[in-house]
Design an enzyme around this catalytic site. Structure first.
Site, mmCIF file in Angstrom:
data_model
loop_
_atom_site.group_PDB
_atom_site.id
_atom_site.type_symbol
_atom_site.label_atom_id
_atom_site.label_comp_id
_atom_site.label_asym_id
_atom_site.label_seq_id
_atom_site.Cartn_x
_atom_site.Cartn_y
_atom_site.Cartn_z
ATOM 1 N N LYS A 127 0.902 -1.202 0.005
ATOM 2 C CA LYS A 127 -0.193 0.115 0.011
ATOM 3 C C LYS A 127 0.740 1.228 -0.046
ATOM 4 O O LYS A 127 2.022 1.047 0.491
ATOM 5 C CB LYS A 127 -0.866 0.002 1.120
ATOM 6 C CG LYS A 127 -2.126 0.755 1.005
ATOM 7 C CD LYS A 127 -3.232 0.071 0.285
ATOM 8 C CE LYS A 127 -4.691 0.897 0.207
ATOM 9 N NZ LYS A 127 -5.602 -0.279 0.046
HETATM 10 N N1 GLU Z 1 -7.300 0.198 -3.275
HETATM 11 C C1 GLU Z 1 -8.059 -1.020 -3.335
HETATM 12 C C2 GLU Z 1 -8.176 -1.984 -2.135
HETATM 13 O O1 GLU Z 1 -7.875 -1.595 -1.083
HETATM 14 C C3 GLU Z 1 -7.805 -1.836 -4.575
HETATM 15 C C4 GLU Z 1 -6.173 -2.426 -4.592
HETATM 16 C C5 GLU Z 1 -5.887 -2.605 -6.214
HETATM 17 O O2 GLU Z 1 -6.692 -2.689 -6.813
HETATM 18 O O3 GLU Z 1 -4.831 -3.373 -6.203
HETATM 19 O O4 GLU Z 1 -8.264 -3.128 -2.241
#
Ligand code: GLU
Length: 425
Positions: free
Chosen positions: A115
């Site tokens: 993240k």
């Molecule tokens: N931000 C989204 C999540 O928390 C999508 C992450 C992604 O598609 O890699 O799942």
């Protein structure tokens, strides 16, 4: 045996990393996870902090702090979004990165977890400032991201345009266009059909399964949605189309309620024009906190972390809690919800539709062959429905709640691969 913190009162309830670790420890203990593997899985693989100088429009330079936490690579390249917000912290990004590892494992897609976050207030920044910020952040991370390394995506306050800038910056450095470095791109820029709606659609699929399982029916199922970002508004719209009764909705300013059901397309149109639900004619105003305690069958928090805590969990009235946001419920609230008999569809399952469709986007980019939207949605449904039943079966056979079942299933999968790959030393 792993060293367990056995008193939940010692954790700081509103620290998402501690909430995540509490559940991890609990699940690892129930799994009898090998103590050496436990040590490995308890920590992220890598945490990167970058300081990002940006020329602001008035000519001065502002230096922003950005993070990328790469939690785990055992099952494939790290994967996860990037959020822009004034209150981003390293502990929050750490928790979100770990949740990505468990989420990808729950839906069994070949990614690890990561993240990113930048401490900034996008509402106070111009498009060009955001573009400079995004490009410099990408340049700082150039050696750490890539289609086979770590694949970012949108999260809070980032979108398709942000992903286009990252893709372009990365491609400039690579001297060739590399579309698979990020997902959640515009469709015309090698994005996937259905990606924008995928998290909301995934929620609909798992809620449909839960409703069937509990012998309920959409037409008599009242739904409360907290949050009107991409996830909340798409879920509300799709659930309304499917025949659910959406009785309340909110955004950061507050919410509205009508027990007879809201006309969701009209409401979303109103919100788009007025940038708020305030004074929407056919409804009563409610605060974001009151909204969580409304009488309903399905509560869908799709805003941010720490909404359901030890302070309000007792007053939650829903039968099904479908977590659209990451970490909307604190670990201290889990037991209270369990005692109340709330059927929880935990975040690492409920909102996994987004990353599942990101996986489809990454596959399509690497193939250079793009699928019809019906095919994307059908494959998304297959994965979400199968994962829902995997988690329920695991919960029933191990006599644990759905959240701990999802963690156990995920940790077991990541631990298995880690053991097979071995530790390189
Ligand atoms: N931000 C989204 C999540 O928390 C999508 C992450 C992604 O598609 O890699 O799942």
């Amino acid at each position: 045996m792993p060293a367990l913190v056995d008193d939940i009162r010692v954790i700081r309830e509103e620290n998402p990393f501690e909430s995540m670790m509490w559940r991890f420890d609990h699940a690892a203990n129930l799994l009898n996870l090998d103590p050496d593997l436990y040590k490995v899985l308890r920590v992220p693989n890598r945490e990167i902090t970058v300081y990002i100088p940006v020329f602001m429009d008035d000519g001065h330079i502002e230096v922003f702090t950005g993070y990328r936490v790469q939690h785990n690579f055992a099952r494939g390249p790290a994967k996860g979004g990037i959020r822009y917000a004034p209150d981003v912290t390293l502990d929050e990004v750490r928790a979100l990165a770990a949740w990505m590892t468990w989420k990808c494992a729950v839906v069994n897609i070949p990614f690890g977890g990561a993240k990113g976050g930048i401490i900034c207030d996008p509402a106070q920044m111009s498009q060009i400032e955001l573009e400079r910020l995004t490009r410099r952040y990408t340049a700082e991370l150039i050696d750490f991201i890539g289609p086979e390394r770590d694949v970012p995506a949108p999260d809070m306050n980032t979108n398709e345009q942000t992903m286009a800038w990252i893709m372009d910056t990365y491609s400039m450095h690579a001297r060739q266009t590399v579309t698979a470095v990020v997902t959640g791109k515009p469709i015309d820029l090698s994005g996937s059909r259905g990606r924008r709606e995928a998290t909301g659609r995934g929620l609909l699929f798992v809620i449909d399964e839960a409703v069937k399982k509990l012998g309920m029916h959409p037409a008599s199922t009242r739904v409360v949605v907290q949050g009107a970002g991409n996830v909340g508004s798409t879920a509300a719209r799709l659930m309304h189309e499917t025949g659910y009764k959406i009785v309340a909705m909110s955004d950061i300013h507050g919410g509205i309620y009508n027990d007879k059901g809201l006309d969701v397309p009209d409401l979303l149109n109103y919100q788009r024009i007025h940038r708020s639900f305030e004074k929407y004619p056919q409804a009563e105003p409610v605060s974001n906190m009151e909204l969580l305690e409304l009488d309903c069958e399905v509560l869908l928090p799709a805003a941010t972390e720490n909404q359901i805590t030890s302070h309000n969990a007792n007053r939650i009235k829903c039968k099904i809690l479908a977590e659209g946001a990451n970490g909307p419920t604190t670990a201290a609230a889990d037991d209270i919800l369990e005692q109340k008999g709330v059927f929880v569809i935990p975040d690492i399952l409920a909102n996994a539709g987004g990353v599942t469709c990101s996986y489809f986007e990454w596959v399509q980019d690497r193939m250079g062959y793009f699928w019809k939207e019906e095919l994307v949605n059908e494959r998304l449904q297959d994965i979400m429905v199968a994962s829902f039943h995997d988690v329920c079966k695991y919960a029933e056979s191990h006599n644990v709640n759905n959240r701990i079942a999802a963690y156990m299933l995920a940790i077991d999968r990541v631990a298995y691969i880690t053991r097979v790959r071995g530790i390189y030393a």
